[in-house]
Design a protein around this motif. Structure first.
Motif, PDB file in Angstrom:
ATOM      1  N   THR A 284      82.493  55.104  21.413  1.00 26.57           N
ATOM      2  CA  THR A 284      83.187  54.703  20.193  1.00 26.57           C
ATOM      3  C   THR A 284      84.495  54.004  20.515  1.00 26.57           C
ATOM      4  O   THR A 284      84.825  52.955  19.938  1.00 26.57           O
ATOM      5  CB  THR A 284      83.441  55.927  19.301  1.00 26.57           C
ATOM      6  N   ALA A 321      87.641  56.366  15.192  1.00 24.83           N
ATOM      7  CA  ALA A 321      86.423  55.842  14.591  1.00 24.83           C
ATOM      8  C   ALA A 321      86.737  54.636  13.707  1.00 24.83           C
ATOM      9  O   ALA A 321      87.886  54.396  13.324  1.00 24.83           O
ATOM     10  CB  ALA A 321      85.732  56.935  13.788  1.00 24.83           C
ATOM     11  N   SER A 534      77.925  53.586  18.508  1.00 15.12           N
ATOM     12  CA  SER A 534      78.681  54.461  19.408  1.00 15.12           C
ATOM     13  C   SER A 534      78.211  54.381  20.850  1.00 15.12           C
ATOM     14  O   SER A 534      78.955  54.753  21.755  1.00 15.12           O
ATOM     15  CB  SER A 534      78.584  55.921  18.931  1.00 15.12           C
TER      16      SER A 534
END
Length: 577
Positions: A284, A321, A534
């Protein structure tokens, strides 16, 4: 006791790297990163610098970079500020940090020095280190050096550390194959150092390097599949000087699951911080670095952070994120002069001849011959390999894992707001389903909800039922809303997007050479599942590191969890990604 300052000339830099394609430095005492900053600046200023600079730094704790004291000028402070920003929210383990348009790769290893050295498999061109504790530590350093590697060693006694007595150190180094520069003798009274080179009198055994980590010189490579997996590998290879041709059966890149209108790159979380969690966390952050360099913030992606709703009722904030439009990243990854995209083309067979792979279409026509071929075509890889005849010989375990690949269908609901809504979350929310509230679109702000994870193709074909499932999950994800959010969203223009994901037996991608040795030139990068955002950038870094014998982006033991030839562990299939 004063700490000696490294003079790059004592390790023959920058002269030694002139004209080289890549240069690798191992620093076992990263400290505040000052040596890295000095070397980075030297690389930046050198017109004959190598195409890529790999720097592996080992630190016991997260380094504290002093921006103001790192350099006397604005340029140096700018370098230090970039490095300081990258230190935020780092923990124990490996961290791949890409700088200078990804041409400078810093692999920061936080933890015990001996343990971190044991997780490496590369050999360095330059070694910067402190005096080792014993002959075993000297041997470990020797295993990390190429023949001719220049080294510089800080022999100043370290506070609280066990080191070899200075009188014994030269003999231990020489016994391990290091030649000393006698102009820099050990002097424990003033802060001192040793320098020299690794040049053993004996042949260096091949067993020092795993067979999966043998360097290939840049040449011509074909990649089958122009989704997020194939595009990330193509980009990484192009940076290293490869000429890459990317084939896809769709007319445009990202024609399959990677055409997702918007998605979340967010790490998986587990109570035991298992390999899936650790790898997705690294992936990520790595993806966000690519997005920050290649995409338009606020339009193609946003480092928004993501709030995860946990099954136990708690919540977890993921500051690293982001939401992202995958197709935009795929296009950016492929926008390199070293990459050629060939669409509307189906590859049905591979033929091995004279150490090259020839690709053929359904009519048997040749589409080119390549030294390396990477299959990144998800579920299509198994059929392609099966139709390629005796030239492709796979280990039984890999054949078993390819047979176990499963197509899982996902439907994403999206639309624009018919009315202003108060109380919407400010950032994306993830959990049992996800909701991305604010994504710019041509018709205004868009919302996204979903997506389903449906192994039954017939059930997945009923898009309205899949949409209803997304809205139901949304009500569970955001039960605190003062109104029925799903019903309210349905009053505006809505649509469904659906595609098929490729899922492996253990929900981790298959990455690596397809035979016991990487010498065949046939590689695999498939099985991203529901977490392609990811995993994709990390899988590309891992594949090219193994292909080029570079430092790995994660610990060697952890990288085995992605190895295409890893042992298959049976587990029941679950409906939740």
């Amino acid at each position: 006791m004063p700490t000696p300052v490294l003079d790059l000339a004592c390790v023959d830099l920058p002269e030694a790297w002139s004209g080289r394609g890549a240069w690798t430095v191992l620093d076992t005492d990263f400290q505040d990163g000052q040596r890295f900053l000095n070397l980075w600046r030297a690389w930046q200023r050198d017109p004959r610098r190598p195409r890529l600079l790999h720097y592996v730094g080992i630190a016991g704790v997260v380094p504290r970079v002093d921006v103001h004291d790192s350099a006397p000028d604005d340029e140096g402070r700018g370098f230090a500020r970039v490095l300081a920003d990258q230190m935020l929210d780092r923990g124990t383990g490996f961290h791949r940090i890409l700088l200078n348009q990804s041409q400078v790769s810093l692999t920061l290893c936080i933890g015990d020095a001996q343990g971190m050295l044991g997780e490496q498999v590369f050999q360095a061109d330059t070694l910067l280190c402190v005096a080792p504790a014993d002959r075993w530590a000297v041997q470990l350093l020797a295993r990390r050096c190429k023949r001719g590697c220049r080294f510089w060693m800080d022999t100043t006694p370290q506070h609280g550390a066990t080191v070899t007595p200075e009188a014994q150190l030269p003999a231990l180094l020489q016994a391990a194959g290091f030649e000393l520069n006698l102009a820099t003798p050990v002097n424990a009274q003033s802060g001192s150092s040793l320098s020299g080179s690794f040049n053993p009198r004996w042949n260096i055994p091949n067993s020092r390097t795993p067979s999966i980590h043998v360097a290939h010189s840049p040449g011509r490579c074909a990649i089958v599949g122009a989704g997020i997996a194939g595009a990330s590998v193509a980009h990484a290879l192009a940076l290293r000087g490869w000429q890459v041709t990317v084939f896809d059966q769709e007319v445009r890149p990202a024609g399959g699951a990677s055409g997702l209108p918007a998605g979340l790159a967010v790490p998986h979380v587990s109570a035991d911080d298992n390999p899936r969690s650790r790898l997705s966390r690294s992936g990520t952050r790595l993806l966000a670095q690519h997005a920050d360099r290649l995409l338009v913030r606020g339009q193609d992606w946003e480092p928004s952070g993501v709030l995860e709703k946990r099954p136990d009722g708690g919540a977890l904030w993921h500051p690293q994120a982001c939401w992202i439009k995958p197709a935009a990243l795929v296009q950016a990854w492929l926008a390199s002069p070293e990459i050629v995209f060939v669409g509307n083309t189906q590859i049905t067979a591979l033929q091995r001849s004279d150490e090259l792979w020839t690709l053929r279409d359904p009519q048997g026509l040749e589409l080119g011959s390549y030294a390396v071929v990477v299959l990144a075509n998800a579920m299509g890889c198994a059929a392609l390999l099966k139709g390629s005849g005796p030239g492709v010989q796979l280990k039984p375990d890999l054949q078993d894992k390819l047979k176990a690949l499963q197509a899982v269908h996902g439907t994403l609901s999206h639309g624009t707001y018919a009315e202003a809504l108060a109380g919407l979350p400010a950032t994306p929310v993830n959990g049992h389903g996800c909701f991305i509230p604010h994504v710019p679109g041509t018709s205004g702000a868009q919302w996204f909800a979903g997506s389903t994870f449906e192994p039954d193709a017939l059930a997945a074909s009923d898009l309205w039922a899949q949409h209803a499932a997304n809205m139901e999950r949304l009500s569970q994800l955001l039960p605190q809303a003062a109104f029925d959010l799903g019903e309210t969203l349905d009053r505006g223009p809505t649509a469904q997007w659906s595609a098929t994901r490729c899922v492996t037996h253990d929900r981790l991608p298959l990455v690596g050479p397809m035979e016991t040795s990487s010498g065949s030139g046939l590689w695999l990068c498939v099985g991203m599942g529901a977490r392609g955002l990811s995993f994709s950038a990390l899988c590309a870094e891992l594949l090219v590191a193994r292909l080029s014998a570079e430092p790995l982006p994660v610990e060697f033991s952890l990288s085995g969890s992605l190895d295409a030839n890893r042992a298959r562990r049976l587990r029941p299939f679950a409906a939740d990604p």
